[in-house]
Design an enzyme around this catalytic site. Structure first.
Site, PDB file in Angstrom:
ATOM      1  N   ASN A  65       0.861  -1.184   0.000  1.00 29.24           N
ATOM      2  CA  ASN A  65       0.000   0.000   0.000  1.00 29.24           C
ATOM      3  C   ASN A  65       0.895   1.232   0.000  1.00 29.24           C
ATOM      4  O   ASN A  65       1.449   1.598   1.023  1.00 29.24           O
ATOM      5  CB  ASN A  65      -0.902  -0.037   1.250  1.00 29.24           C
ATOM      6  CG  ASN A  65      -1.736   1.231   1.378  1.00 29.24           C
ATOM      7  OD1 ASN A  65      -1.828   2.013   0.446  1.00 29.24           O
ATOM      8  ND2 ASN A  65      -2.342   1.422   2.551  1.00 29.24           N
ATOM      9  N   TRP A  66       1.010   1.839  -1.168  1.00 25.90           N
ATOM     10  CA  TRP A  66       1.926   2.980  -1.293  1.00 25.90           C
ATOM     11  C   TRP A  66       1.346   4.294  -0.772  1.00 25.90           C
ATOM     12  O   TRP A  66       2.045   5.294  -0.706  1.00 25.90           O
ATOM     13  CB  TRP A  66       2.350   3.156  -2.768  1.00 25.90           C
ATOM     14  CG  TRP A  66       3.365   2.159  -3.203  1.00 25.90           C
ATOM     15  CD1 TRP A  66       4.000   1.232  -2.427  1.00 25.90           C
ATOM     16  CD2 TRP A  66       3.898   1.994  -4.534  1.00 25.90           C
ATOM     17  NE1 TRP A  66       4.889   0.504  -3.187  1.00 25.90           N
ATOM     18  CE2 TRP A  66       4.840   0.953  -4.481  1.00 25.90           C
ATOM     19  CE3 TRP A  66       3.658   2.626  -5.751  1.00 25.90           C
ATOM     20  CZ2 TRP A  66       5.549   0.526  -5.603  1.00 25.90           C
ATOM     21  CZ3 TRP A  66       4.353   2.204  -6.878  1.00 25.90           C
ATOM     22  CH2 TRP A  66       5.291   1.155  -6.800  1.00 25.90           C
ATOM     23  N   LYS A  67       0.066   4.311  -0.486  1.00 22.67           N
ATOM     24  CA  LYS A  67      -0.573   5.550   0.002  1.00 22.67           C
ATOM     25  C   LYS A  67      -0.248   6.704  -0.962  1.00 22.67           C
ATOM     26  O   LYS A  67      -0.111   6.487  -2.158  1.00 22.67           O
ATOM     27  CB  LYS A  67      -0.141   5.835   1.442  1.00 22.67           C
ATOM     28  CG  LYS A  67      -0.271   4.580   2.318  1.00 22.67           C
ATOM     29  CD  LYS A  67      -0.052   4.819   3.772  1.00 22.67           C
ATOM     30  CE  LYS A  67      -0.217   3.500   4.531  1.00 22.67           C
ATOM     31  NZ  LYS A  67      -0.146   3.646   5.963  1.00 22.67           N
ATOM     32  N   HIS A 122      -9.608   1.662   4.484  1.00 23.84           N
ATOM     33  CA  HIS A 122      -8.337   1.781   5.195  1.00 23.84           C
ATOM     34  C   HIS A 122      -8.527   2.780   6.346  1.00 23.84           C
ATOM     35  O   HIS A 122      -9.292   3.731   6.218  1.00 23.84           O
ATOM     36  CB  HIS A 122      -7.249   2.255   4.230  1.00 23.84           C
ATOM     37  CG  HIS A 122      -5.895   2.236   4.865  1.00 23.84           C
ATOM     38  ND1 HIS A 122      -5.462   3.241   5.698  1.00 23.84           N
ATOM     39  CD2 HIS A 122      -4.897   1.321   4.816  1.00 23.84           C
ATOM     40  CE1 HIS A 122      -4.243   2.941   6.133  1.00 23.84           C
ATOM     41  NE2 HIS A 122      -3.879   1.787   5.612  1.00 23.84           N
ATOM     42  N   GLU A 141      -6.879   5.189   7.375  1.00 21.40           N
ATOM     43  CA  GLU A 141      -6.664   6.599   7.028  1.00 21.40           C
ATOM     44  C   GLU A 141      -7.878   7.167   6.304  1.00 21.40           C
ATOM     45  O   GLU A 141      -8.217   8.334   6.449  1.00 21.40           O
ATOM     46  CB  GLU A 141      -5.393   6.728   6.165  1.00 21.40           C
ATOM     47  CG  GLU A 141      -4.145   6.540   7.012  1.00 21.40           C
ATOM     48  CD  GLU A 141      -2.986   5.884   6.289  1.00 21.40           C
ATOM     49  OE1 GLU A 141      -2.953   5.893   5.057  1.00 21.40           O
ATOM     50  OE2 GLU A 141      -2.104   5.328   6.998  1.00 21.40           O
ATOM     51  N   GLU A 145      -5.876  -4.446  10.325  1.00 20.11           N
ATOM     52  CA  GLU A 145      -4.825  -3.445  10.539  1.00 20.11           C
ATOM     53  C   GLU A 145      -5.121  -2.658  11.811  1.00 20.11           C
ATOM     54  O   GLU A 145      -5.875  -1.676  11.775  1.00 20.11           O
ATOM     55  CB  GLU A 145      -4.778  -2.486   9.350  1.00 20.11           C
ATOM     56  CG  GLU A 145      -4.385  -3.144   8.054  1.00 20.11           C
ATOM     57  CD  GLU A 145      -3.730  -2.144   7.115  1.00 20.11           C
ATOM     58  OE1 GLU A 145      -2.610  -2.406   6.693  1.00 20.11           O
ATOM     59  OE2 GLU A 145      -4.331  -1.090   6.847  1.00 20.11           O
ATOM     60  N   GLY A 155       2.105   2.620  10.672  1.00 19.14           N
ATOM     61  CA  GLY A 155       3.064   3.713  10.525  1.00 19.14           C
ATOM     62  C   GLY A 155       3.719   4.138  11.829  1.00 19.14           C
ATOM     63  O   GLY A 155       4.368   5.172  11.898  1.00 19.14           O
ATOM     64  N   SER A 165       3.078  -1.865  10.405  1.00 22.43           N
ATOM     65  CA  SER A 165       4.516  -1.928  10.688  1.00 22.43           C
ATOM     66  C   SER A 165       5.149  -3.279  10.364  1.00 22.43           C
ATOM     67  O   SER A 165       6.055  -3.733  11.082  1.00 22.43           O
ATOM     68  CB  SER A 165       4.807  -1.519  12.139  1.00 22.43           C
ATOM     69  OG  SER A 165       4.384  -0.190  12.360  1.00 22.43           O
ATOM     70  N   GLY A 183       2.783  -0.964   4.304  1.00 23.47           N
ATOM     71  CA  GLY A 183       2.847   0.453   3.951  1.00 23.47           C
ATOM     72  C   GLY A 183       4.285   0.899   3.762  1.00 23.47           C
ATOM     73  O   GLY A 183       4.927   0.621   2.749  1.00 23.47           O
ATOM     74  N   GLY A 184       4.830   1.557   4.785  1.00 21.41           N
ATOM     75  CA  GLY A 184       6.168   2.155   4.705  1.00 21.41           C
ATOM     76  C   GLY A 184       7.241   1.236   4.145  1.00 21.41           C
ATOM     77  O   GLY A 184       8.050   1.640   3.313  1.00 21.41           O
TER      78      GLY A 184
HETATM   79  P1  PGA Z   1       2.623   0.520   7.654  1.00 19.78           P
HETATM   80  O1  PGA Z   1       1.190   0.757   6.955  1.00 19.78           O
HETATM   81  O2  PGA Z   1       3.163  -0.758   7.136  1.00 19.78           O
HETATM   82  O3  PGA Z   1       3.446   1.722   7.240  1.00 19.78           O
HETATM   83  O4  PGA Z   1       2.376   0.473   9.133  1.00 19.78           O
HETATM   84  C1  PGA Z   1       0.314  -0.302   6.719  1.00 19.78           C
HETATM   85  C2  PGA Z   1      -0.952   0.201   6.066  1.00 19.78           C
HETATM   86  O5  PGA Z   1      -1.417   1.289   6.436  1.00 19.78           O
HETATM   87  O6  PGA Z   1      -1.515  -0.452   5.177  1.00 19.78           O
END
Ligand code: PGA
Length: 247
Positions: free
Chosen positions: A6-8, A92, A94, A162, A168, A208, A229-230
């Site tokens: 997930n590159w956001k 998600h 966010e 999640e 994050g 994470s 994500g990250g």
């Molecule tokens: P993260 O994000 O790996 O940076 O914690 C995961 C996500 O939001 O899908």
């Protein structure tokens, strides 16, 4: 194990293209292992072009639930499907917290995505406050139940757990915490879809995930993959997570 990136709101079209070309060159997948990239909407078209002819999947991070009309700034599942996307994230954390997406919005999106011939990946998860109050199970079950209100039972459906406090933050759920939540979700899936279909719904863990924790998490029986994500933004760490998850 499925590894979904997930590159956001990261990577320009140029950066995305360079990454995907490197990924294409460096990744070997057998049919039990899936890698799926979720770039920003503006990078979807080039993603389809670069990944054409590979086993690497790709999808959208969001969509609207209407097919077309006066909905400025939105993309429909039909448009995403026409580009070649096969999956779409829904709900998600966010999107829930920053863009006020409700369970009822999620339910409409799940059905619309399936209706357009794509696979929705619904994301659920509790906040730290909810976990500390002992509400984890009730929160995630409610998000799932309400998110499935209009689901097409016969069509494919994916789920991601999640925990919001792990996204994050560098704080990862312990393998036991993740597995326990997945088990709760699996039971709810069984109530909705019946046991045999519920067993086939992939449940991905996100929050994470890194090369250092991927192997241990992947050992948990209820985890079918990761939503990353990250750590999916650097090719090396995505490839390392993929190999750790599948070793
Ligand atoms: P993260 O994000 O790996 O940076 O914690 C995961 C996500 O939001 O899908």
């Amino acid at each position: 194990m499925i590894c979904a990136a997930n590159w956001k709101l990261n990577k320009s079209p140029r950066e995305a293209e360079a990454f995907l070309r490197d990924l294409r060159r460096n990744l070997s997948i057998d049919h039990h292992q899936e890698v799926i990239i979720f770039p920003s909407a503006i990078c979807l078209m080039l993603t389809g072009e670069v990944l054409e002819g590979t086993d690497i999947g790709w999808g959208a991070q969001n969509c609207y639930f209407e097919k077309s009309g006066a909905f400025t700034g939105e993309n429909s599942p039909e448009v995403l499907r026409e580009l070649g996307a096969t999956h779409c994230l829904v709900g998600h954390s966010e999107r829930r917290s920053l863009f006020h997406e409700t369970n009822s919005d999620c339910a409409k999106k799940v059905a619309a995505i399936q209706g357009a011939g794509m696979v929705p990946m619904l994301c659920v998860g509790e906040t730290l406050e909810q976990r500390e109050k002992g509400q984890t199970n009730s929160v995630i079950v409610q998000q799932l139940r309400e998110g499935l209100q209009h689901v097409h039972l016969e069509k494919e459906f994916w789920l991601a757990y999640e925990p919001v406090w792990a996204i994050g933050t560098g704080k990862v759920a312990t393998p036991a915490q993740a597995n326990e939540a997945h088990l709760v979700l699996r039971n709810e899936l069984t109530a909705v879809f019946g046991a045999s279909k519920a067993r086939t719904v992939p449940i991905l863990y996100g929050g994470s995930v890194k090369p250092e924790n991927a192997h241990e998490l992947a050992q948990q029986p209820e985890l079918d993959g990761f939503l990353i994500g990250g750590a999916s933004l650097q090719l090396e760490s995505l490839l390392k997570i993929h190999s750790e998850a599948n070793r």
